[in-house]
Design a protein around this motif. Structure first.
Motif, PDB file in Angstrom:
ATOM      1  N   LYS A   1      43.643  46.619  32.118  1.00  0.00           N
ATOM      2  CA  LYS A   1      43.213  46.159  33.430  1.00  0.00           C
ATOM      3  C   LYS A   1      41.995  45.251  33.278  1.00  0.00           C
ATOM      4  CE  LYS A   1      44.483  50.202  36.217  1.00  0.00           C
ATOM      5  NZ  LYS A   1      43.936  51.258  37.109  1.00  0.00           N
ATOM      6  N   LEU A   2      41.909  44.247  34.120  1.00  0.00           N
ATOM      7  CA  LEU A   2      40.769  43.328  34.057  1.00  0.00           C
ATOM      8  C   LEU A   2      39.506  43.994  34.592  1.00  0.00           C
ATOM      9  CD1 LEU A   2      42.445  40.036  35.328  1.00  0.00           C
ATOM     10  CD2 LEU A   2      41.734  40.546  32.994  1.00  0.00           C
ATOM     11  N   GLU A   3      38.394  43.688  33.958  1.00  0.00           N
ATOM     12  CA  GLU A   3      37.110  44.170  34.460  1.00  0.00           C
ATOM     13  C   GLU A   3      36.738  43.418  35.744  1.00  0.00           C
ATOM     14  OE1 GLU A   3      35.397  46.605  33.182  1.00  0.00           O
ATOM     15  OE2 GLU A   3      36.650  46.923  31.408  1.00  0.00           O
ATOM     16  N   SER A   4      35.913  44.063  36.562  1.00  0.00           N
ATOM     17  CA  SER A   4      35.507  43.433  37.826  1.00  0.00           C
ATOM     18  C   SER A   4      34.806  42.096  37.591  1.00  0.00           C
ATOM     19  CB  SER A   4      34.586  44.375  38.605  1.00  0.00           C
ATOM     20  OG  SER A   4      35.278  45.541  39.009  1.00  0.00           O
ATOM     21  N   ALA A   5      34.001  42.022  36.516  1.00  0.00           N
ATOM     22  CA  ALA A   5      33.288  40.768  36.218  1.00  0.00           C
ATOM     23  C   ALA A   5      34.271  39.641  35.916  1.00  0.00           C
ATOM     24  CB  ALA A   5      32.345  40.981  35.032  1.00  0.00           C
TER      25      ALA A   5
ATOM     26  N   SER B   1      40.408  45.541  43.900  1.00  0.00           N
ATOM     27  CA  SER B   1      41.723  45.073  43.447  1.00  0.00           C
ATOM     28  C   SER B   1      42.292  45.922  42.320  1.00  0.00           C
ATOM     29  CB  SER B   1      41.631  43.611  42.992  1.00  0.00           C
ATOM     30  OG  SER B   1      40.763  43.491  41.884  1.00  0.00           O
ATOM     31  N   ASP B   2      41.557  46.946  41.868  1.00  0.00           N
ATOM     32  CA  ASP B   2      42.031  47.860  40.824  1.00  0.00           C
ATOM     33  C   ASP B   2      42.417  47.115  39.543  1.00  0.00           C
ATOM     34  OD1 ASP B   2      42.564  50.422  39.847  1.00  0.00           O
ATOM     35  OD2 ASP B   2      44.679  50.300  40.373  1.00  0.00           O
ATOM     36  N   GLY B   3      41.620  46.106  39.178  1.00  0.00           N
ATOM     37  CA  GLY B   3      41.864  45.391  37.928  1.00  0.00           C
ATOM     38  C   GLY B   3      43.017  44.415  37.978  1.00  0.00           C
ATOM     39  N   ASP B   4      43.525  44.111  39.170  1.00  0.00           N
ATOM     40  CA  ASP B   4      44.683  43.219  39.335  1.00  0.00           C
ATOM     41  C   ASP B   4      44.204  41.891  39.918  1.00  0.00           C
ATOM     42  OD1 ASP B   4      47.021  41.902  40.173  1.00  0.00           O
ATOM     43  OD2 ASP B   4      48.071  43.786  40.514  1.00  0.00           O
ATOM     44  N   ALA B   5      44.203  40.846  39.107  1.00  0.00           N
ATOM     45  CA  ALA B   5      43.720  39.535  39.559  1.00  0.00           C
ATOM     46  C   ALA B   5      44.634  38.953  40.623  1.00  0.00           C
ATOM     47  CB  ALA B   5      43.619  38.582  38.372  1.00  0.00           C
ATOM     48  N   ARG B   6      45.928  39.247  40.547  1.00  0.00           N
ATOM     49  CA  ARG B   6      46.854  38.710  41.542  1.00  0.00           C
ATOM     50  C   ARG B   6      46.552  39.264  42.935  1.00  0.00           C
ATOM     51  NH1 ARG B   6      51.016  40.061  39.118  1.00  0.00           N
ATOM     52  NH2 ARG B   6      51.469  38.145  37.994  1.00  0.00           N
TER      53      ARG B   6
END
Length: 488
Positions: free
Chosen positions: A240-244, A286-291
């Motif tokens: 999962k992507l970090e918030s930053a 977004s729970d690590g979801d960029a989309r």
């Protein structure tokens, strides 16, 4: 009256649509060059909401002024706020420098980044949750192929809407391209949707190097991908992507749309502005979801169409709730979270046990599934140290059956807390494992039940010695040869 966005003449609303169609036809590519030179360049098309309404015919000077105003506003709105293509699609990176996140696999000096920078593409399976960058990485690879058209040919498919015949057609073309030194990169999105037999289609061609397979999946490849195919590909695990990272993606999107990112709300703002705190809020929800984050940003921008406006956290919260949470009741995350709950109970961490239980409740997990796992934990990890734990767990499961959700949530919470705080004893589970091991390692037939332990319901069995202890022998309860075995 409405103004035609092509020729800027005024028409009745009922006549406008027919006239615009005629204007578009006259300004199409089929018109000869002389006609094109006579007609001025038309501005981008405007939405109906941007057409100024006139009750009376304006004077020539006023009409000319309206034309310039419309042209300027359409340039600002349409160029910077065009969502005919979803924002998430618009923001897909075209190079590794534009790719945000996944530093563990794509950071500087990583093997994968070094290979891609050298235009070397190998067989890969990209595994990660939705919105983590699998398709974006495939898009970067596609751009690499475009920059080297004589070396690579890129083909993208999705297993959700294609079949084996489509793959075979691509492979046939790839064999012809290979004769001229051109390799075919086949990107198969959602590759786990192909069953094991369909995945066999790739095997021989990947083995021979006729195609380079680039697969993307949200499912654990160990379970969803053919093991033979898996051994021929390198699995790239994406987290999962970090918030930053998502904040950086959103800031990049703001620049792309011509939106200014400001630290705080300004009363004298010009154009559309968005506070940095609003982007951070979008990233964190977004729970690590960029989309998801980009889609929410697009939704906010489409809802707020004012030209001079500052988007704050409060503005976003009005229309967007934190409803997205990654949890597939049949997938990898399903088993990860239930395992975390069980291990938290075993580790006597009541906070963690309650947290993971709540995560499952909020995500819509079947309460009976949670309760069944608690029954197991009550016996496996607590056992005879507190026999009441098993009674409570069974009562919790029965309570969930009786009242259902959402009322059963507190039953699960109470049980999770009690099990975590209860004294622990794994004696029963450990002894059971040792007993299984002794039975499994037995060479030859399993030992017979001693005669004195057998039941003798008939006279024949009594005559054969069933239920009788031979004189001089000590009464034992284990089979012969296992009298001294201790499982505890």
């Amino acid at each position: 009256m409405e103004i035609c966005p092509i020729c800027f003449k005024e028409f009745q609303i009922a006549e406008l649509e027919g006239h615009v169609n005629k204007c578009i036809f006259l300004n199409s590519s089929n018109v000869n060059d002389n006609q094109k030179k006579k007609r001025p360049m038309s501005p981008p098309p405007l939405s109906k909401s941007t057409f100024p309404t006139q009750t009376t015919s304006p004077s020539p000077n006023k009409k000319q002024k309206n034309r310039s105003t419309i042209s300027e506003s359409s340039t600002n709105v349409v160029k910077s706020m065009s969502f005919l293509t979803p924002l998430a699609k618009q923001m897909q990176p075209k190079s590794l420098d534009d790719f945000f996140g996944q530093n563990r696999v794509l950071g500087k000096d990583t093997i994968l980044r070094s290979l891609l920078e050298k235009n070397e593409i190998t067989n890969m399976i990209l595994w990660g949750p939705p919105g983590c960058g699998k398709t974006s990485l495939a898009n970067v690879i596609q751009e690499i192929c475009k920059e080297n058209p004589t070396k690579f040919r890129y083909v993208g498919l999705c297993a959700a809407n294609c079949g084996v015949k489509d793959v075979q057609t691509i492979v046939t073309a790839a064999k012809g391209e290979l004769k001229f030194g051109r390799r075919t990169i086949l990107f198969m999105d959602e590759i786990h949707r192909f069953n094991k037999r369909q995945q066999d289609t790739f095997l021989l061609h990947v083995e021979k190097g006729e195609i380079t397979l680039l697969g993307a999946t949200t499912e654990n490849p160990s379970f969803s991908i053919n093991s033979a195919l898996l051994s021929r590909c390198r699995v790239i695990v994406m987290e999962k992507l970090e918030s930053a990272d998502i904040v950086a993606i959103l800031e990049n999107a703001a620049v792309h749309l011509g939106i200014c990112v400001v630290q705080s709300e300004s009363k004298n703002c010009t154009g559309v502005n968005i506070e940095k705190s609003a982007l951070i809020w979008l990233a964190e929800t977004s729970d690590g979801d960029a989309r998801i984050a980009l889609s929410n940003l697009q939704l906010v921008l489409q809802h707020n169409t004012n030209q001079n406006f500052v988007i704050t956290v409060d503005v976003i919260k009005e229309g967007i709730k934190k409803s997205h949470m990654l949890y597939d009741r049949k997938g990898e995350e399903h088993y990860n979270i239930i395992s975390a709950m069980h291990k938290s109970i075993r580790g006597s961490d009541d906070n963690a046990a309650l947290y993971w239980t709540t995560r499952m409740i909020v995500s819509g997990e079947d309460p009976l599934f949670i309760a069944r796992r608690m029954v197991r934990a009550a016996s496996e990890d607590i056992g005879n140290a507190d026999p009441r734990a098993l009674q409570l767990a069974i009562s919790t499961m029965q309570g969930c059956q009786l009242i259902g959700m959402p009322e059963a949530d507190v039953l699960l919470a109470q049980c999770a807390i009690y099990l975590a705080r209860a004294p622990k004893s794994r004696e029963a589970d450990s002894a059971l494992a040792k007993a299984k091991e002794v039975i499994k390692e037995c060479k030859g037939p399993q030992p017979s039940v001693p005669m004195h332990l057998r039941n003798a319901p008939t006279k024949l069995m009594q005559d054969l010695g069933y239920g009788k202890l031979e004189p001089g022998k000590k009464r034992t309860y284990m089979p012969e040869g296992l009298e001294n075995v201790n499982f505890f």
